[in-house]
Design an enzyme around this catalytic site. Structure first.
Site, short mmCIF file in Angstrom:
data_model
loop_
_atom_site.label_atom_id
_atom_site.label_comp_id
_atom_site.label_asym_id
_atom_site.label_seq_id
_atom_site.Cartn_x
_atom_site.Cartn_y
_atom_site.Cartn_z
CE LYS A 200 0.64 1.33 4.25
NZ LYS A 200 2.13 2.34 4.83
CB ALA B 127 10.17 -0.78 2.61
N GLY B 128 7.63 1.55 4.53
CA GLY B 128 6.45 1.84 5.06
C GLY B 128 5.64 1.28 3.82
CG LEU B 129 6.04 -0.13 0.26
CD1 LEU B 129 7.29 -1.19 -0.38
CD2 LEU B 129 5.80 1.37 -0.33
CG ASP C 194 -0.70 0.63 8.82
OD1 ASP C 194 -1.48 1.21 9.12
OD2 ASP C 194 0.09 0.53 7.71
O1 C5P Z 1 0.36 -1.71 15.38
P1 C5P Z 1 2.00 -1.87 15.26
O2 C5P Z 1 2.55 -2.63 15.64
O3 C5P Z 1 1.85 -1.52 13.33
O4 C5P Z 1 2.44 0.01 15.05
C1 C5P Z 1 4.04 -0.69 15.17
C2 C5P Z 1 4.31 0.84 16.62
O5 C5P Z 1 4.51 1.97 15.52
C3 C5P Z 1 3.60 0.55 17.20
O6 C5P Z 1 4.44 -0.20 18.50
C4 C5P Z 1 3.57 2.17 18.09
O7 C5P Z 1 4.98 2.55 18.37
C5 C5P Z 1 3.69 2.73 16.56
N1 C5P Z 1 2.04 3.28 16.26
C6 C5P Z 1 1.71 4.42 16.99
N2 C5P Z 1 0.77 4.68 16.94
C7 C5P Z 1 -0.30 4.07 15.62
C8 C5P Z 1 0.44 3.01 14.83
C9 C5P Z 1 1.93 2.88 15.24
O8 C5P Z 1 2.69 5.09 17.16
N3 C5P Z 1 -1.12 5.04 14.86
#
Ligand code: C5P
Length: 315
Positions: free
Chosen positions: A29, A116-118, A155
């Site tokens: 994405k 990569a933010g993808l 995500d």
């Molecule tokens: O939810 P996910 O495991 O993808 O998030 C990875 C990290 O990114 C989280 O541990 C948090 O540090 C940060 N994050 C955040 N706020 C969000 C999504 C992610 O601070 N809305």
């Protein structure tokens, strides 16, 4: 440079190819808009984002087994193939929550770059949930899949609904079909941006940008208008953390895309282009301007219309 032929179209992202054999595609994405509204008490950040799947895929091959064991293999030796992998976590969660007596042998073919933010790991998890829900006969409705997805990552849910407007910490998703297919050039230096660190680097100084303008532009399919509305609050934090990403972004902007932006928390930047020819020529110019510097690049298009997760013609 292009990892899936631009002409390749899929009826659906999940296919049954034998009695106990399934195949799934997990698209990457980009975020066309990402605004951070503030820090929450649980440590996450409240955000608003427009997340759009593209035709760059990881793929999963799955054999359903009669015993309850799970196994995972992967084409890349650096990827963990145990319970640290989101594919494993997704399979394990679904199996445990619904007392599924069967297991699965899963092979993951990674093409989407890491950190990569993808959304590669999140998308792999979403495809695993949807595929195993069908293959194991659990047949969960989307609302229940979204609940499991939220337990796996912020995500993951968006990949179950296609182009999506995400709120909360990203896990509350509303399907947002786009008005036109968009052509992009993706590029990333050989450094990653750990999401947690990028959020930590974030400064809350400027006024927030609301998503009304980008949503209108996305739904109208007016690519010129979309280019003007691209926004990512994480961009300067990621640039500060990884200066090579900022240098690549500057080079990309010098190639005159309609617009350019960091995807998610990086380290991929993308150029929004007029059409396929513009994207191909911009990719060639960007590659030339980077000389011998190592660089990952792909020309991609948005999955518009969204092919959907549910197979149209199961065996
Ligand atoms: O939810 P996910 O495991 O993808 O998030 C990875 C990290 O990114 C989280 O541990 C948090 O540090 C940060 N994050 C955040 N706020 C969000 C999504 C992610 O601070 N809305």
């Amino acid at each position: 440079m292009e990892l899936v032929p631009a002409s390749a179209r899929f009826e659906a992202l999940i296919q049954q190819i034998g009695i106990n054999r399934w195949r799934g595609l997990a698209p990457a994405k980009v975020n066309l808009h990402l605004e951070v509204l503030g820090k929450r008490t649980d440590g996450y950040h409240a955000l608003e984002t427009l997340l759009v799947p593209i035709n760059l895929y990881d793929s999963l091959s799955v054999d359903i087994t009669t015993d309850s064991r799970l196994s995972l293999t992967c084409n890349q030796s650096s990827i963990p193939i145990d319970d640290r992998n989101l594919v494993w976590k997704a399979a394990d969660l679904l199996q445990a929550r619904f007392s599924v007596p069967h297991g699965a042998k899963i092979h993951l073919e990674k093409r989407i770059p890491h950190e990569a933010g993808l959304g590669g790991g999140s998308s792999d998890a979403a495809t695993t949930l949807q595929l195993l829900s069908l293959a194991w006969g659990v047949n969960l409705p989307t609302a229940m899949l979204l609940e499991l997805a939220a337990e796996l990552g912020s995500d993951v849910g968006a990949f179950l609904v296609g182009p999506a407007w995400g709120t909360g910490r990203g896990e509350i998703v509303q399907s947002m079909p786009g008005g036109a297919e968009l052509w992009l050039v993706l590029a990333k230096p050989p450094v990653g941006c750990p999401t947690g660190q990028v959020y930590k680097n974030l400064q809350f100084e400027e006024a927030t940008v609301n998503g009304e303008a980008i949503l209108q532009a996305w739904q109208s399919g007016d690519v010129g208008l979309l280019a003007k509305c691209l926004h990512n609050r994480l961009q300067s934090a990621a640039f500060a953390l990884q200066p090579p990403v900022k240098r690549l972004y500057d080079r990309m902007k010098a190639c005159q895309p309609l617009g350019g932006l960091l995807s998610g928390s990086g380290s991929t930047v993308f150029a929004l282009c007029r059409d396929q020819a513009h994207a191909t020529s911009l990719a060639n110019r960007l590659r030339a301007s980077c000389g011998t510097e190592p660089l990952w690049m792909a020309v991609a298009r948005t999955l518009t219309p969204w092919p959907g997760m549910v197979p149209r013609s199961p065996l």
